[in-house]
Structures are given as structure tokens and as C-alpha cells.
Design a protein around this motif. Structure first.
Motif, PDB file in Angstrom:
ATOM      1  N   LEU A   1      45.137  47.538  30.556  1.00 34.52           N
ATOM      2  CA  LEU A   1      45.599  47.401  32.067  1.00 34.52           C
ATOM      3  C   LEU A   1      44.281  46.913  32.924  1.00 34.52           C
ATOM      4  O   LEU A   1      43.221  47.163  32.883  1.00 34.52           O
ATOM      5  CB  LEU A   1      46.233  48.750  32.489  1.00 34.52           C
ATOM      6  N   GLN A   2      44.971  46.018  33.920  1.00 26.55           N
ATOM      7  CA  GLN A   2      43.846  45.598  34.854  1.00 26.55           C
ATOM      8  C   GLN A   2      44.374  45.435  36.241  1.00 26.55           C
ATOM      9  O   GLN A   2      45.605  44.896  36.423  1.00 26.55           O
ATOM     10  CB  GLN A   2      43.445  44.030  34.594  1.00 26.55           C
ATOM     11  N   ALA A   3      43.851  46.250  37.273  1.00 26.01           N
ATOM     12  CA  ALA A   3      44.435  46.343  38.692  1.00 26.01           C
ATOM     13  C   ALA A   3      43.579  44.963  39.113  1.00 26.01           C
ATOM     14  O   ALA A   3      42.296  45.165  39.494  1.00 26.01           O
ATOM     15  CB  ALA A   3      43.698  47.579  39.326  1.00 26.01           C
ATOM     16  N   VAL A   4      44.491  44.166  39.841  1.00 22.71           N
ATOM     17  CA  VAL A   4      43.715  42.723  40.218  1.00 22.71           C
ATOM     18  C   VAL A   4      43.257  42.814  41.615  1.00 22.71           C
ATOM     19  O   VAL A   4      44.331  43.337  42.499  1.00 22.71           O
ATOM     20  CB  VAL A   4      44.803  41.797  40.036  1.00 22.71           C
ATOM     21  N   SER A   5      42.378  42.346  41.966  1.00 21.54           N
ATOM     22  CA  SER A   5      41.628  42.268  43.346  1.00 21.54           C
ATOM     23  C   SER A   5      41.375  40.751  43.602  1.00 21.54           C
ATOM     24  O   SER A   5      40.231  40.398  43.055  1.00 21.54           O
ATOM     25  CB  SER A   5      40.804  43.378  43.739  1.00 21.54           C
ATOM     26  N   ALA A   6      42.160  40.054  43.949  1.00 22.12           N
ATOM     27  CA  ALA A   6      41.641  38.383  43.994  1.00 22.12           C
ATOM     28  C   ALA A   6      42.168  37.927  45.464  1.00 22.12           C
ATOM     29  O   ALA A   6      42.559  36.476  45.520  1.00 22.12           O
ATOM     30  CB  ALA A   6      42.111  37.667  42.874  1.00 22.12           C
ATOM     31  N   GLY A   7      42.215  38.659  46.387  1.00 18.17           N
ATOM     32  CA  GLY A   7      42.707  38.090  47.616  1.00 18.17           C
ATOM     33  C   GLY A   7      44.085  38.036  47.999  1.00 18.17           C
ATOM     34  O   GLY A   7      44.449  37.532  49.035  1.00 18.17           O
ATOM     35  N   GLY A   8      45.011  38.399  47.056  1.00 19.95           N
ATOM     36  CA  GLY A   8      46.384  38.204  47.214  1.00 19.95           C
ATOM     37  C   GLY A   8      46.993  39.322  48.154  1.00 19.95           C
ATOM     38  O   GLY A   8      46.269  40.259  48.607  1.00 19.95           O
ATOM     39  N   PRO A   9      48.202  39.210  48.703  1.00 22.27           N
ATOM     40  CA  PRO A   9      48.699  39.992  49.747  1.00 22.27           C
ATOM     41  C   PRO A   9      48.787  41.651  48.994  1.00 22.27           C
ATOM     42  O   PRO A   9      48.935  42.522  49.845  1.00 22.27           O
ATOM     43  CB  PRO A   9      50.041  39.626  50.134  1.00 22.27           C
ATOM     44  N   PHE A  10      49.111  41.765  47.890  1.00 27.27           N
ATOM     45  CA  PHE A  10      49.451  43.014  47.349  1.00 27.27           C
ATOM     46  C   PHE A  10      48.213  43.485  46.282  1.00 27.27           C
ATOM     47  O   PHE A  10      48.672  44.470  45.547  1.00 27.27           O
ATOM     48  CB  PHE A  10      50.592  43.222  46.865  1.00 27.27           C
ATOM     49  N   ASP A  11      47.258  42.817  46.446  1.00 26.37           N
ATOM     50  CA  ASP A  11      45.833  43.012  45.525  1.00 26.37           C
ATOM     51  C   ASP A  11      45.376  44.322  46.034  1.00 26.37           C
ATOM     52  O   ASP A  11      44.063  44.277  46.641  1.00 26.37           O
ATOM     53  CB  ASP A  11      44.977  42.064  45.313  1.00 26.37           C
TER      54      ASP A  11
END
Length: 232
Positions: free
Chosen positions: A84-94
Motif C-alpha cells: 500500500l502507498q499513501a499518495v501525496s502529489a498535490g491532488g485535492p485528496f492527497d
């Protein structure tokens, strides 16, 4: 049928690779390599969400509460593994939050105890009436990691003090793949991340069969290599 054989062969390889030296190899039961769509999953979402499976990765972008149920019924003793990966890439729900899961979930009010027979609307409190094990990994905007044994009673989600973790090492790390394993092996219920046991719970009245569900809210998650195996 050929596609299913390929998936099970991949699961067997994954399970075999994870077996320790001198330990019996676990037997592959089910799984998903996320190359054949979402036919094995049922979505319950509080608001419209994006859920896709392509190129070996399940991707979830959820603006609110969402549960993704694995359709096959699971009977213990079993292990459930996935990355599993929790994404942080600037998206509205990241948001890097709520990489959660249910396992051995049953609905006492549904035919055969099947939670899929009585769909819910994706709100967290709608799942109170399940009998299930639950981990909220990086919940509350990545400030808590908690294990609960749901009792099937509305409003009753018991939380023991030792199962409420808040140390940085127990929370999510943005954009890092992590390997998760949860087991139901008789009275012993465990949740392991990257080889480190976060929860080791002894249940005198264990839940021995039920469904697995990925759970999140207002987040962006990726999942790969989902496998269910029997424990000897």
C-alpha cells in the motif's frame, strides 16, 4: 480461466517468497494482481470516487468515506497480504491518511452474514453493526493507528488503550510503499507492517470467517499484490 490461473500463480509466488526458512509454505487461496478490472470488488462510497485497476495497481481517490469489499468469502486460518502507498502529489485528496481495513467481516443482520447482501452508504458509522476486526492505519489525518474488534452493536467500537498508537513509527509515510499483513489464526489476530507487528490480539471468541474490505476517507491510495493464503 487462463487469467485466473495467472493470478493464482502470481499469488503462489508471492506467498512462497514470504515464507520463512524452515516454515511450511502457505497455500494461495485468492487474490488480485489488478490487471483484469474490478470484478472481484464491490464499492460503497459516500460520494462519487475514482477507483481503477490497471497495470498491476489499484488506485483509489476518495473525497469522503469509501469501502472496497473483496467479494470472495474468506475462512480462517488465513493471512491477507498487500502493498500500500499513501499518495501525496498535490491532488485535492492527497491527504496521507486512513489506509484502513476490515477483515473477517460479517453482518449478523444479513443473509448468511454477508455484508455485501446489505450494502451501506460508505459512512464510517454505517459499519458499526458488523462483527469484524479493523485497523485504522494513519487515521485522523495521520495522527493515530488503531485496532478494534467490532461487536456488531451500533455505536460500540471498543478501543483498548494498548491498541491506540500515536508514535511516528506507527503512522503513514507519504509515497512510500509498505507491505501489510493481517491474519486470523484461531484466537490470534495480528496486523504486521513491513515485518513489524503493530497489533497482536488474543480473541477468546474469534471471528473465523468473513470478508475483507479496504477502507478510507478523503484520501488517495494505491494498492498492489493483493493475496490471501491459508495458514497451516
Amino acid at each position: 480461466m487462463p487469467a485466473r490461473r495467472e493470478v493464482l500463480a502470481g499469488i503462489a509466488a508471492l506467498v512462497g517468497a514470504g515464507a520463512g526458512k524452515g516454515k511450511p509454505r502457505a497455500r494461495a487461496l485468492a487474490g488480485d494482481d489488478f490487471r483484469h478490472g474490478l470484478g472481484q470488488w464491490a464499492i460503497e462510497a459516500e460520494q462519487p470516487a475514482s477507483v481503477t485497476a490497471r497495470g498491476g495497481v489499484l488506485e483509489i481517490v476518495a473525497p469522503a468515506g469509501l469501502t472496497l469489499w473483496f467479494r470472495p468469502l474468506l475462512t480462517g486460518p488465513i493471512a491477507i497480504d498487500y502493498d500500500l502507498q499513501a499518495v501525496s502529489a498535490g491532488g485535492p485528496f492527497d491527504r496521507v491518511s486512513d489506509a484502513n481495513c476490515f477483515w473477517m467481516a460479517r453482518d449478523p443482520a444479513a443473509p448468511g452474514g454477508d455484508p455485501l447482501a446489505r450494502p451501506r452508504d460508505g459512512r464510517f458509522e454505517a459499519y458499526d453493526t458488523l462483527e469484524t476486526y479493523y485497523v485504522g492505519l494513519g487515521g485522523n489525518t495521520n495522527s493515530t493507528t488503531r485496532f478494534r474488534r467490532y461487536t456488531g452493536r451500533r455505536g460500540d467500537r471498543p478501543l483498548l488503550p494498548e491498541n491506540d498508537r500515536r508514535a511516528a513509527e506507527d503512522l503513514l509515510v507519504a509515497n512510500a510503499w509498505q507491505h501489510l499483513r493481517m491474519t486470523a489464526e484461531g484466537e490470534r489476530i495480528t496486523f504486521v507492517r513491513d515485518g513489524r507487528t503493530l497489533f497482536d490480539f488474543r480473541d477468546p471468541a474469534p471471528y473465523r470467517m468473513g470478508h475483507f474490505g479496504l477502507r478510507t476517507t478523503a484520501s488517495h491510495l494505491r494498492v498492489r499484490n493483493f493475496a490471501v493464503s491459508a495458514l497451516a
